[in-house]
Design an enzyme around this catalytic site. Structure first.
Site, PDB file in Angstrom:
ATOM      1  N   ARG A 112      94.887 146.457 110.040  1.00 34.21           N
ATOM      2  CA  ARG A 112      95.867 147.540 109.992  1.00 34.21           C
ATOM      3  C   ARG A 112      95.199 148.888 109.766  1.00 34.21           C
ATOM      4  NH1 ARG A 112     101.283 147.690 106.125  1.00 34.21           N
ATOM      5  NH2 ARG A 112     102.230 149.545 107.058  1.00 34.21           N
ATOM      6  N   GLY A 156      89.921 148.479 103.675  1.00 35.45           N
ATOM      7  CA  GLY A 156      88.858 147.781 104.389  1.00 35.45           C
ATOM      8  C   GLY A 156      88.713 148.240 105.823  1.00 35.45           C
ATOM      9  N   CYS A 157      89.832 148.414 106.503  1.00 35.93           N
ATOM     10  CA  CYS A 157      89.803 148.840 107.909  1.00 35.93           C
ATOM     11  C   CYS A 157      89.265 150.271 108.035  1.00 35.93           C
ATOM     12  CB  CYS A 157      91.209 148.751 108.497  1.00 35.93           C
ATOM     13  SG  CYS A 157      91.873 147.065 108.479  1.00 35.93           S
ATOM     14  N   THR A 158      89.582 151.102 107.075  1.00 40.24           N
ATOM     15  CA  THR A 158      89.089 152.486 107.093  1.00 40.24           C
ATOM     16  C   THR A 158      87.572 152.509 106.930  1.00 40.24           C
ATOM     17  OG1 THR A 158      91.160 153.331 106.179  1.00 40.24           O
ATOM     18  CG2 THR A 158      89.221 154.729 105.942  1.00 40.24           C
ATOM     19  N   ALA A 170      85.945 151.264 110.234  1.00 40.19           N
ATOM     20  CA  ALA A 170      86.012 152.244 111.323  1.00 40.19           C
ATOM     21  C   ALA A 170      85.072 153.425 111.060  1.00 40.19           C
ATOM     22  CB  ALA A 170      87.446 152.738 111.477  1.00 40.19           C
TER      23      ALA A 170
END
Length: 229
Positions: free
Chosen positions: A114, A119-121, A124
């Site tokens: 998401r 974590g995704c930030t 990326a």
């Protein structure tokens, strides 16, 4: 004392004695009943304690099952050496991206659960930090999630991301690459995006697969794999 007085006194004593006996009989059942009433709550109380103990044990087992969650499992996906599944999906900025756009080049696909979550930030941002090094290694990088385009663009602008972000709201690409499957959280199972990275070689075949990715140091590991390909 006259005979009449003696008879009257005798009757009175006899009556008083009979009354006492009746009173004693009346009290005895009452006390027995009272004793039964006292024993009953005690029994119930014991049962309640047993149930409470049982509930506590069940709670401990439930907490234990929450702590030891099984690893996420993909529904399906390619294996190393197979042709990478084709895709055609929208990306941030409004363009459309296809696998054919990267024919003859190495390509990294990182699937994240998401946009704009911790974590995704971090993931990326790490791929953005290494974007120049990936380019030097002849490798393109794409990020994919099920977020709508507006959410992807907001994510890109907020963190100044430098990699294209693909929106797969129907989960078509996610399922094709095995990045959609069963997950477990707080004792509940559900379907969702599995953090996965795929490295595709210049021949269009899957060269390397990372499943259940741990974010820290992951982008650097993928870069080394791309350089050695």
């Amino acid at each position: 004392m006259s005979k009449k007085s003696r008879k009257k006194s005798s009757k009175t004593s006899s009556g008083s004695s009979t009354a006492k006996k009746k009173t004693a009989k009346t009290r005895a059942p009452t006390q027995a009943k009272s004793a039964k009433t006292q024993r009953t709550p005690a029994g119930k109380s014991t049962g309640t304690i047993a149930k409470a103990g049982s509930h506590k044990a069940a709670s401990e087992q439930l907490n234990s099952s929450k702590t030891a969650s099984p690893p996420a499992q993909a529904k399906s996906g390619p294996v190393e050496g197979q042709k990478a599944p084709a895709f055609r999906l929208p990306r941030d900025g409004g363009d459309v991206v296809t696998l054919a756009d990267y024919a003859g080049r190495k390509l990294v696909l990182f699937f994240y659960p998401r946009a704009d979550t911790p974590g995704c930030t971090r993931e990326a941002i790490d791929f953005t930090r290494l974007a120049g090094a990936f380019t030097a290694a002849g490798t393109a990088v794409l990020g994919i999630s099920a977020d709508p385009l507006k959410a992807q663009e907001k994510f890109r602008d907020k963190h100044k991301l430098g990699v294209p972000l693909i929106s797969d709201e129907k989960h078509e690409m996610l399922e094709a690459y095995g990045a959609w499957g069963q997950k477990s959280m707080y004792g509940k199972s559900f379907l969702g995006i599995l953090r996965t990275t795929i490295l595709i070689g210049p021949d269009g075949r899957v060269a390397r697969i990372w499943r259940n990715v741990r974010v820290d140091g992951h982008a650097d590991e993928v870069l080394e794999a791309a350089r050695s390909l």
